[in-house]
Design a protein around this motif. Sequence first.
Motif, short mmCIF file in Angstrom:
data_model
loop_
_atom_site.label_atom_id
_atom_site.label_comp_id
_atom_site.label_asym_id
_atom_site.label_seq_id
_atom_site.Cartn_x
_atom_site.Cartn_y
_atom_site.Cartn_z
N LEU A 18 0.82 -1.22 0.00
CA LEU A 18 0.00 0.00 0.00
C LEU A 18 0.85 1.27 0.00
CD1 LEU A 18 -2.72 -0.92 2.65
CD2 LEU A 18 -3.14 -0.40 0.24
N LEU A 19 2.05 1.18 0.55
CA LEU A 19 2.89 2.37 0.70
C LEU A 19 3.64 2.76 -0.57
CD1 LEU A 19 4.20 1.80 4.32
CD2 LEU A 19 2.34 3.28 3.54
N ALA A 20 3.63 1.91 -1.60
CA ALA A 20 4.32 2.22 -2.85
C ALA A 20 3.80 3.55 -3.41
CB ALA A 20 4.11 1.10 -3.86
N GLY A 21 4.71 4.50 -3.61
CA GLY A 21 4.35 5.82 -4.13
C GLY A 21 3.77 6.76 -3.09
N GLY A 22 3.60 6.29 -1.86
CA GLY A 22 3.05 7.11 -0.78
C GLY A 22 4.12 7.96 -0.11
N THR A 23 3.79 8.52 1.04
CA THR A 23 4.75 9.35 1.76
C THR A 23 4.90 8.91 3.20
OG1 THR A 23 3.05 10.97 2.33
CG2 THR A 23 4.34 11.41 0.34
N ALA A 51 9.32 4.86 -2.98
CA ALA A 51 9.44 4.42 -4.37
C ALA A 51 8.46 3.27 -4.58
CB ALA A 51 10.87 3.96 -4.64
N THR A 52 8.47 2.70 -5.76
CA THR A 52 7.66 1.52 -6.06
C THR A 52 8.58 0.40 -6.50
OG1 THR A 52 5.84 2.95 -6.74
CG2 THR A 52 5.76 0.66 -7.48
N PRO A 53 8.66 -0.69 -5.76
CA PRO A 53 7.99 -0.99 -4.50
C PRO A 53 8.59 -0.18 -3.35
CG PRO A 53 9.52 -2.76 -5.04
CD PRO A 53 9.53 -1.80 -6.21
N ALA A 54 7.84 -0.11 -2.24
CA ALA A 54 8.25 0.72 -1.11
C ALA A 54 9.32 0.06 -0.23
CB ALA A 54 7.04 1.07 -0.25
N PHE A 55 9.43 -1.27 -0.29
CA PHE A 55 10.41 -1.97 0.54
C PHE A 55 11.15 -3.02 -0.27
CE2 PHE A 55 7.50 -0.19 3.56
CZ PHE A 55 8.32 0.23 4.59
N SER A 59 17.01 -6.71 5.60
CA SER A 59 18.44 -6.86 5.82
C SER A 59 18.72 -8.05 6.72
CB SER A 59 19.03 -5.59 6.43
OG SER A 59 18.50 -5.38 7.71
N GLU A 60 19.99 -8.39 6.89
CA GLU A 60 20.39 -9.55 7.69
C GLU A 60 19.96 -9.43 9.15
OE1 GLU A 60 24.53 -10.37 7.24
OE2 GLU A 60 24.39 -10.49 5.05
N ASP A 61 19.89 -8.21 9.69
CA ASP A 61 19.51 -8.04 11.09
C ASP A 61 18.00 -8.03 11.29
OD1 ASP A 61 18.77 -5.55 10.17
OD2 ASP A 61 20.04 -4.43 11.57
N GLY A 62 17.23 -8.24 10.21
CA GLY A 62 15.78 -8.30 10.32
C GLY A 62 15.08 -6.97 10.12
N SER A 63 15.84 -5.87 10.02
CA SER A 63 15.19 -4.58 9.78
C SER A 63 14.78 -4.48 8.32
CB SER A 63 16.12 -3.42 10.17
OG SER A 63 17.27 -3.41 9.36
N GLU A 64 13.82 -3.63 8.07
CA GLU A 64 13.31 -3.44 6.71
C GLU A 64 14.23 -2.49 5.94
OE1 GLU A 64 10.71 -5.05 5.41
OE2 GLU A 64 10.38 -6.08 7.31
N VAL A 65 14.18 -2.57 4.64
CA VAL A 65 14.95 -1.68 3.80
C VAL A 65 13.96 -0.87 2.96
CG1 VAL A 65 16.74 -1.50 2.05
CG2 VAL A 65 16.84 -3.36 3.73
N PRO A 66 13.61 0.34 3.44
CA PRO A 66 12.66 1.15 2.68
C PRO A 66 13.32 1.71 1.42
CG PRO A 66 13.46 2.39 4.56
CD PRO A 66 14.05 1.01 4.67
N SER A 67 12.53 1.86 0.39
CA SER A 67 13.01 2.46 -0.86
C SER A 67 12.30 3.81 -1.02
CB SER A 67 12.67 1.56 -2.05
OG SER A 67 13.29 0.31 -1.91
N PHE A 68 13.09 4.87 -1.09
CA PHE A 68 12.54 6.21 -1.25
C PHE A 68 12.96 6.78 -2.60
CE2 PHE A 68 13.02 5.90 3.45
CZ PHE A 68 11.69 5.97 3.78
N VAL A 69 12.18 7.71 -3.12
CA VAL A 69 12.53 8.38 -4.36
C VAL A 69 13.87 9.08 -4.19
CG1 VAL A 69 11.85 10.22 -5.96
CG2 VAL A 69 10.15 8.59 -5.12
#
Length: 153
Positions: A18-23, A51-55, A59-69
């Motif tokens: 849902l967050l793809a392209g959102g803020t 960005a699209t996709p948003a994530f 990562s190896e430590d279990g945290s998410e990797v967000p993708s931003f424009v």
Amino acid sequence: MIVASEFATRSLEEIKELLAGGTLTVYSVARPVSADHAVDRSGKLVAFTFATPAFATPSEDGSEVPSFVAETVNASDVGTPGFARAVTADGKVVADFSAGPGDREIKFSEVSFSANAPVKVAKFKFNPEGGWPERVDYYDAHPRPGFSLPKVR
């Protein structure tokens, strides 16, 4: 993470989609009691566009990797982050996240922001619905509208 009631039945993967392209807008002070409430006592510090996709792959430590424009965005005001609100590309509130130093869902490259200074998300993780990262003994021990006060063990 506190999910807006409209999306409360969605899985974590669906919320990420849902967050793809959102803020993701970062505010000062504490977050509202739920993502269904308007932000009225906090100043807007910085806004990132997903960005699209948003994530990407976690990562190896279990945290998410967000993708931003843009990986780095200049702060619009001075302050210390208190929470971040994620909205869809069409402006529907999806969730609120704890943000700032310490054990928060979103950490930044800096502890506080200065106007026009660059800000970068350093770490992003999802805590379960209703978890309160401020103090471990407070996790799920706060009453929420419509729910009875939980028993503290």
